[in-house]
Design a protein around this motif. Sequence first.
Motif, PDB file in Angstrom:
ATOM      1  N   SER A  27       1.541   8.173  22.833  1.00 50.41           N
ATOM      2  CA  SER A  27       0.524   7.374  23.524  1.00 50.41           C
ATOM      3  C   SER A  27      -0.021   6.238  22.666  1.00 50.41           C
ATOM      4  O   SER A  27      -0.723   5.359  23.173  1.00 50.41           O
ATOM      5  CB  SER A  27      -0.637   8.274  23.965  1.00 50.41           C
ATOM      6  N   LYS A  28       0.303   6.234  21.376  1.00 52.06           N
ATOM      7  CA  LYS A  28      -0.172   5.178  20.487  1.00 52.06           C
ATOM      8  C   LYS A  28       0.761   3.969  20.487  1.00 52.06           C
ATOM      9  O   LYS A  28       0.438   2.933  19.910  1.00 52.06           O
ATOM     10  CB  LYS A  28      -0.323   5.723  19.063  1.00 52.06           C
ATOM     11  N   ILE A  29       1.904   4.122  21.140  1.00 52.59           N
ATOM     12  CA  ILE A  29       2.904   3.054  21.218  1.00 52.59           C
ATOM     13  C   ILE A  29       2.852   2.409  22.597  1.00 52.59           C
ATOM     14  O   ILE A  29       3.016   3.077  23.610  1.00 52.59           O
ATOM     15  CB  ILE A  29       4.323   3.595  20.962  1.00 52.59           C
ATOM     16  N   LYS A  30       2.631   1.090  22.631  1.00 52.68           N
ATOM     17  CA  LYS A  30       2.574   0.395  23.915  1.00 52.68           C
ATOM     18  C   LYS A  30       3.922  -0.170  24.329  1.00 52.68           C
ATOM     19  O   LYS A  30       4.168  -0.419  25.517  1.00 52.68           O
ATOM     20  CB  LYS A  30       1.544  -0.725  23.879  1.00 52.68           C
ATOM     21  N   ILE A  72       7.942   7.437  10.046  1.00 56.50           N
ATOM     22  CA  ILE A  72       7.570   6.482  11.094  1.00 56.50           C
ATOM     23  C   ILE A  72       6.351   6.988  11.861  1.00 56.50           C
ATOM     24  O   ILE A  72       5.412   6.234  12.147  1.00 56.50           O
ATOM     25  CB  ILE A  72       8.752   6.235  12.047  1.00 56.50           C
ATOM     26  N   GLU A  73       6.349   8.282  12.167  1.00 58.69           N
ATOM     27  CA  GLU A  73       5.214   8.863  12.897  1.00 58.69           C
ATOM     28  C   GLU A  73       3.931   8.776  12.076  1.00 58.69           C
ATOM     29  O   GLU A  73       2.851   8.487  12.620  1.00 58.69           O
ATOM     30  CB  GLU A  73       5.527  10.314  13.257  1.00 58.69           C
ATOM     31  N   ALA A  74       4.040   9.013  10.772  1.00 57.07           N
ATOM     32  CA  ALA A  74       2.857   8.912   9.903  1.00 57.07           C
ATOM     33  C   ALA A  74       2.356   7.474   9.834  1.00 57.07           C
ATOM     34  O   ALA A  74       1.142   7.232   9.804  1.00 57.07           O
ATOM     35  CB  ALA A  74       3.200   9.422   8.506  1.00 57.07           C
ATOM     36  N   ALA A  75       3.284   6.514   9.826  1.00 53.54           N
ATOM     37  CA  ALA A  75       2.902   5.100   9.798  1.00 53.54           C
ATOM     38  C   ALA A  75       2.182   4.704  11.083  1.00 53.54           C
ATOM     39  O   ALA A  75       1.211   3.931  11.061  1.00 53.54           O
ATOM     40  CB  ALA A  75       4.131   4.227   9.589  1.00 53.54           C
ATOM     41  N   ILE A  76       2.656   5.217  12.198  1.00 55.85           N
ATOM     42  CA  ILE A  76       1.993   4.957  13.480  1.00 55.85           C
ATOM     43  C   ILE A  76       0.557   5.477  13.439  1.00 55.85           C
ATOM     44  O   ILE A  76      -0.390   4.776  13.827  1.00 55.85           O
ATOM     45  CB  ILE A  76       2.763   5.626  14.636  1.00 55.85           C
ATOM     46  N   ASP A  77       0.385   6.703  12.950  1.00 56.37           N
ATOM     47  CA  ASP A  77      -0.945   7.292  12.872  1.00 56.37           C
ATOM     48  C   ASP A  77      -1.856   6.498  11.935  1.00 56.37           C
ATOM     49  O   ASP A  77      -3.039   6.302  12.213  1.00 56.37           O
ATOM     50  CB  ASP A  77      -0.850   8.745  12.381  1.00 56.37           C
ATOM     51  N   ILE A  80       0.840  -1.196   0.000  1.00 50.54           N
ATOM     52  CA  ILE A  80       0.000   0.000   0.000  1.00 50.54           C
ATOM     53  C   ILE A  80       0.874   1.245   0.000  1.00 50.54           C
ATOM     54  O   ILE A  80       2.091   1.167   0.179  1.00 50.54           O
ATOM     55  CB  ILE A  80      -0.921   0.047   1.236  1.00 50.54           C
ATOM     56  N   THR A  81       0.251   2.395  -0.175  1.00 51.25           N
ATOM     57  CA  THR A  81       0.915   3.681   0.030  1.00 51.25           C
ATOM     58  C   THR A  81      -0.002   4.577   0.857  1.00 51.25           C
ATOM     59  O   THR A  81      -1.233   4.448   0.781  1.00 51.25           O
ATOM     60  CB  THR A  81       1.249   4.394  -1.294  1.00 51.25           C
ATOM     61  N   PHE A  82       0.608   5.455   1.611  1.00 52.15           N
ATOM     62  CA  PHE A  82      -0.137   6.457   2.373  1.00 52.15           C
ATOM     63  C   PHE A  82       0.796   7.652   2.564  1.00 52.15           C
ATOM     64  O   PHE A  82       2.023   7.520   2.456  1.00 52.15           O
ATOM     65  CB  PHE A  82      -0.611   5.889   3.729  1.00 52.15           C
ATOM     66  N   PRO A  83       0.269   8.827   2.851  1.00 48.21           N
ATOM     67  CA  PRO A  83       1.116  10.019   2.916  1.00 48.21           C
ATOM     68  C   PRO A  83       1.891  10.156   4.223  1.00 48.21           C
ATOM     69  O   PRO A  83       1.372   9.857   5.297  1.00 48.21           O
ATOM     70  CB  PRO A  83       0.123  11.161   2.746  1.00 48.21           C
ATOM     71  N   SER A  84       3.124  10.617   4.104  1.00 42.45           N
ATOM     72  CA  SER A  84       3.890  11.007   5.286  1.00 42.45           C
ATOM     73  C   SER A  84       3.371  12.360   5.759  1.00 42.45           C
ATOM     74  O   SER A  84       2.436  12.921   5.175  1.00 42.45           O
ATOM     75  CB  SER A  84       5.384  11.087   4.952  1.00 42.45           C
ATOM     76  N   SER A 123      16.845   3.454  12.790  1.00 43.21           N
ATOM     77  CA  SER A 123      15.409   3.509  13.086  1.00 43.21           C
ATOM     78  C   SER A 123      15.099   2.944  14.469  1.00 43.21           C
ATOM     79  O   SER A 123      14.040   3.227  15.033  1.00 43.21           O
ATOM     80  CB  SER A 123      14.585   2.787  12.017  1.00 43.21           C
ATOM     81  N   ALA A 124      16.034   2.165  15.038  1.00 43.24           N
ATOM     82  CA  ALA A 124      15.876   1.709  16.423  1.00 43.24           C
ATOM     83  C   ALA A 124      15.965   2.903  17.361  1.00 43.24           C
ATOM     84  O   ALA A 124      15.204   3.016  18.327  1.00 43.24           O
ATOM     85  CB  ALA A 124      16.943   0.674  16.764  1.00 43.24           C
ATOM     86  N   SER A 125      16.896   3.800  17.070  1.00 41.29           N
ATOM     87  CA  SER A 125      17.027   5.011  17.887  1.00 41.29           C
ATOM     88  C   SER A 125      15.826   5.928  17.684  1.00 41.29           C
ATOM     89  O   SER A 125      15.329   6.530  18.643  1.00 41.29           O
ATOM     90  CB  SER A 125      18.322   5.746  17.528  1.00 41.29           C
ATOM     91  N   LEU A 126      15.360   6.037  16.433  1.00 39.65           N
ATOM     92  CA  LEU A 126      14.155   6.832  16.192  1.00 39.65           C
ATOM     93  C   LEU A 126      12.956   6.230  16.913  1.00 39.65           C
ATOM     94  O   LEU A 126      12.129   6.955  17.477  1.00 39.65           O
ATOM     95  CB  LEU A 126      13.868   6.902  14.683  1.00 39.65           C
ATOM     96  N   ALA A 127      12.863   4.899  16.916  1.00 41.67           N
ATOM     97  CA  ALA A 127      11.760   4.229  17.600  1.00 41.67           C
ATOM     98  C   ALA A 127      11.771   4.552  19.094  1.00 41.67           C
ATOM     99  O   ALA A 127      10.727   4.814  19.699  1.00 41.67           O
ATOM    100  CB  ALA A 127      11.843   2.722  17.379  1.00 41.67           C
TER     101      ALA A 127
END
Length: 255
Positions: A163-166, A127-132, A38-42, A151-155
């Motif tokens: 709050s969307k990340i458990k 990454i933030e857009a993917a989370i959303d 799929i694709t979605f916007p950043s 991306s581990a450091s970004l994570a």
Amino acid sequence: MTKYTLIFSLLILFSCKNKPADKPNLAVENQISKKKTITFPSKDGLPITADIYNSKNTFISILLCHQAGYSKGEYIDTAVQLTKLGYSVMAIDQRSGNAVNNIKNRTKLAASKKGLGVTYLDAKQDIEAAIDYIYKQNEGRKILLVGSSYSASLALLIGVNNSKIKAVAAFSPGEYFKGIDINKSISTYKKPVFVTSSLNESESVKTLIDKIDSNFSTHFIPKVKGIHGSRALWKTTEGYETYWSSFNSFLTSVK
């Protein structure tokens, strides 16, 4: 035609009609059917390309982010293994990357075509857009964020206050960003964190997370050489079974 010849002919005809046809490899077909691109916007509108691997029609619960110079192809086998464990996952192309396992990073190609920045920190918004996106698709269920190398450091940076990340799993995180102190930035973690790396990176990783309350952190140190990033989960990596065992225990603990 004699009576015996007729009987023999009928037996042959009957056996041919009832011979089972060659069965398709359902395991392979199921793996292929689980994957959807799929694709979605950043956040800046750049199209992000991602692969979704579904397991038993469950909601996406894990976001997979690749290391430097790579693409979502870093997870082609890892994602399938996670579906076998019952998780639906999404692997994305961040704009900072290139290609791996013969899979080009389409988000990087799109960013370069538009003349956009492709540094590690530029990829943070992807990454933030993917989370959303996942959060909206899975009706507000929190997810596990997985990162590899930069991306581990970004994570870790994103997960501490999102709050969307458990929970966060970081494979070979480090102080990769100029002007940002990861060690200090992640010191207030109050959610589960899993970290691992190659054996020779383990001391630096230990230092990186030493301010996180030990009640929230799990640090797996391999007894063998290991490897950098989430390639630790690849079957080509010595000791990959031990990485998987520890990672799976963590996944089970945060279900």
